[in-house]
Design an enzyme around this catalytic site. Sequence first.
Site, PDB file in Angstrom:
ATOM      1  N   HIS A   1      15.554  -1.348  -8.575  1.00  0.00           N
ATOM      2  CA  HIS A   1      14.126  -1.514  -8.883  1.00  0.00           C
ATOM      3  C   HIS A   1      13.533  -0.175  -9.328  1.00  0.00           C
ATOM      4  CE1 HIS A   1      13.383  -5.553  -7.040  1.00  0.00           C
ATOM      5  NE2 HIS A   1      14.507  -5.243  -6.422  1.00  0.00           N
TER       6      HIS A   1
ATOM      7  N   LYS B   1     -27.211  -4.718   5.771  1.00  0.00           N
ATOM      8  CA  LYS B   1     -27.021  -5.354   7.077  1.00  0.00           C
ATOM      9  C   LYS B   1     -25.546  -5.580   7.438  1.00  0.00           C
ATOM     10  CE  LYS B   1     -30.421  -6.990   9.072  1.00  0.00           C
ATOM     11  NZ  LYS B   1     -31.485  -6.098   9.507  1.00  0.00           N
TER      12      LYS B   1
ATOM     13  N   GLU C   1      10.801   0.363 -10.619  1.00  0.00           N
ATOM     14  CA  GLU C   1       9.343   0.380 -10.436  1.00  0.00           C
ATOM     15  C   GLU C   1       8.913   1.039  -9.123  1.00  0.00           C
ATOM     16  OE1 GLU C   1      11.271  -2.252 -10.230  1.00  0.00           O
ATOM     17  OE2 GLU C   1      10.539  -3.782  -8.837  1.00  0.00           O
TER      18      GLU C   1
ATOM     19  N   CYS D   1      16.570  -6.395 -11.333  1.00  0.00           N
ATOM     20  CA  CYS D   1      17.219  -7.045 -10.199  1.00  0.00           C
ATOM     21  C   CYS D   1      17.602  -8.486 -10.543  1.00  0.00           C
ATOM     22  CB  CYS D   1      16.367  -6.926  -8.943  1.00  0.00           C
ATOM     23  SG  CYS D   1      17.387  -7.010  -7.463  1.00  0.00           S
ATOM     24  N   LEU D   2      16.852  -9.486 -10.077  1.00  0.00           N
ATOM     25  CA  LEU D   2      17.166 -10.850 -10.497  1.00  0.00           C
ATOM     26  C   LEU D   2      17.135 -10.928 -12.028  1.00  0.00           C
ATOM     27  CD1 LEU D   2      17.625 -13.883  -9.785  1.00  0.00           C
ATOM     28  CD2 LEU D   2      15.156 -14.148  -9.917  1.00  0.00           C
TER      29      LEU D   2
ATOM     30  N   ASP E   1       0.817  -1.214   0.000  1.00  0.00           N
ATOM     31  CA  ASP E   1       0.000   0.000   0.000  1.00  0.00           C
ATOM     32  C   ASP E   1       0.855   1.271   0.000  1.00  0.00           C
ATOM     33  OD1 ASP E   1      -2.560  -0.874  -0.292  1.00  0.00           O
ATOM     34  OD2 ASP E   1      -2.979  -1.053   1.846  1.00  0.00           O
TER      35      ASP E   1
HETATM   36  N1  GLN Z   1      17.818 -12.780  -5.388  1.00  0.00           N
HETATM   37  C1  GLN Z   1      18.608 -11.720  -5.944  1.00  0.00           C
HETATM   38  C2  GLN Z   1      19.526 -11.083  -4.908  1.00  0.00           C
HETATM   39  O1  GLN Z   1      19.259 -11.168  -3.740  1.00  0.00           O
HETATM   40  C3  GLN Z   1      17.725 -10.680  -6.632  1.00  0.00           C
HETATM   41  C4  GLN Z   1      16.811  -9.975  -5.699  1.00  0.00           C
HETATM   42  C5  GLN Z   1      15.696  -9.238  -6.396  1.00  0.00           C
HETATM   43  O2  GLN Z   1      15.364  -9.520  -7.538  1.00  0.00           O
HETATM   44  N2  GLN Z   1      15.066  -8.309  -5.728  1.00  0.00           N
HETATM   45  O3  GLN Z   1      20.485 -10.465  -5.269  1.00  0.00           O
END
Ligand code: GLN
Length: 535
Positions: free
Chosen positions: A512, A193, A514, A385-386, A75
């Site tokens: 990230h 109700k 996003e 990231c990953l 949120d």
């Molecule tokens: N698992 C990976 C790491 O810890 C990527 C983490 C992720 O995508 N937020 O580096």
Amino acid sequence: MHLSPTRYIFVTGGVVSSLGKGILAASLAKLLQSRGYSVTIQKLDPYINVDPGTLNPYEHGECYVTEDGAETDLDLGHYERFLNVRTSQANNVTTGRIYQSVINKERRGDYLGKTVQIVPHITDEIKRRIKILGSKNKYDIVVTEIGGTVGDIESLPYIEAVRQLKWEMGTNALVIHLTLVPYLESSGELKTKPTQHSVKKLLETGIQPDVLVLRTNHDLGDNIKTKVARFCNVENDAVIQSINAPTIYEVPINMLNEKLDTTVLRKLKMPLKHEPYLDDWNEFLEKIKNPKSEVNIGLVGKYVELQDAYKSIAESLIHAGAVNSVKVNLTYIHSENINVENVAEQLKGMKGIIVAPGFGDRGIPGKIVATKYARENNIPFLGICLGMQIAVIEFARDVMGFDGADSIEMNEKTPYPVIDLMEEQKGVTEKGGTMRLGAYQCNIIDKKSRAYSAYKKKEIFERHRHRFEFNNRFLEDFKKAGMVPTGINPDTDLVEIMEIPSLKWFVGVQFHPEYSSTVLSPSPLFVAFVKAAMS
Ligand code: GLN
């Protein structure tokens, strides 16, 4: 400095969960902000985890990360996207955190001689956390969303804290209760109700709600509103209908039409100031309602059964679509279902591919196959990231001939640890709150890069949540083979962005993007990615 005291608005929920308290809180805050008030929103979560960082996304959806590195409820992402104001550690508090501080104090001897109890010690700590945001008069209004549903055992101490605060603060505090008015198909009737019962439940705790917001998928009409007002001791104009909206971004406008903001300000004895300034918000809404074209984007991840797991990515694509006047059709593709034989079929029609963030080894092979497919077919690719780590692994294995290249996360014995554990992570044994978290600087080092043409500046700040990193030992090998670093952390030399410049748009980011995309300030990287997918 404001002279008048900070006002507190509490949002509780009844009847069922998932009615959208977060969106309601964000929408009201948006309206108050657009009238010229400074507003922030806080979420109180009644679970025992200290933060949602260690929760599986199947349990609680995405874990959102703030600039100051708090792992929080999703949120908070809505709050930032709506208000365009950054949140922080203080904006999300869990029962775990409350108990942790009380127990720490008890061990320190702060309560020496006293029996430590839910009332007053836990409730006092809740009240302190609520009031922190209003202290120093930084905000005119603090909206506090109480997680869970009234009547839950877990939320009782929160409700008690709200009761006490309301008593202490008088007209400077107000409670909005969100409920559901179901429509019975068989009899063609709207039923009040459940709302009546839910308000009774709240009354049993000593709280008289000031405003009721009723979720419904049929127009309620004046009769129903009057009936609810009469049964629940609220004024007629304090019964607000919240009809299902085609997009969450329309809810502030619906609440404006229902006069939620003026009712709230009147009850708080605050001036209406000017009419809400919502021109840029409405312009955004116009754009998402009238796109000029469509584009198909595939999101490859392993939590696709629960789309809340990728909430911020989906919202960033909506923001980026608006900038490009395009409707982004987002397809969630389960990485465990992708293999070499079916990848073309699975990714058919996708004009852009995102490989999602994630942890652990489930679904990794499918992500690698999807990344290879994007690279070989020159489909715009964004690895987050990953997703970036996967792009690096795939490139090492397939282009550089590094057989068995991997991340230490997936294979500790790999001969080519192209993604490695950071030095400072090596001694870490606790899982909670120990990753590289929050905003870090990244310098974009190549003006010809896709990253630079997206951000149009050299220094950027983006949020992180990971333990593993690109292994700089292999940097020269990657550069020679055609995958280059274009963003670097100036303090640590860690690689933050990798690109394949020979392709149309192939970007992997360790951070990230996003998390920082908002309606009024969309992520430049998502905007550029969607644009690339359109061309
Ligand atoms: N698992 C990976 C790491 O810890 C990527 C983490 C992720 O995508 N937020 O580096």
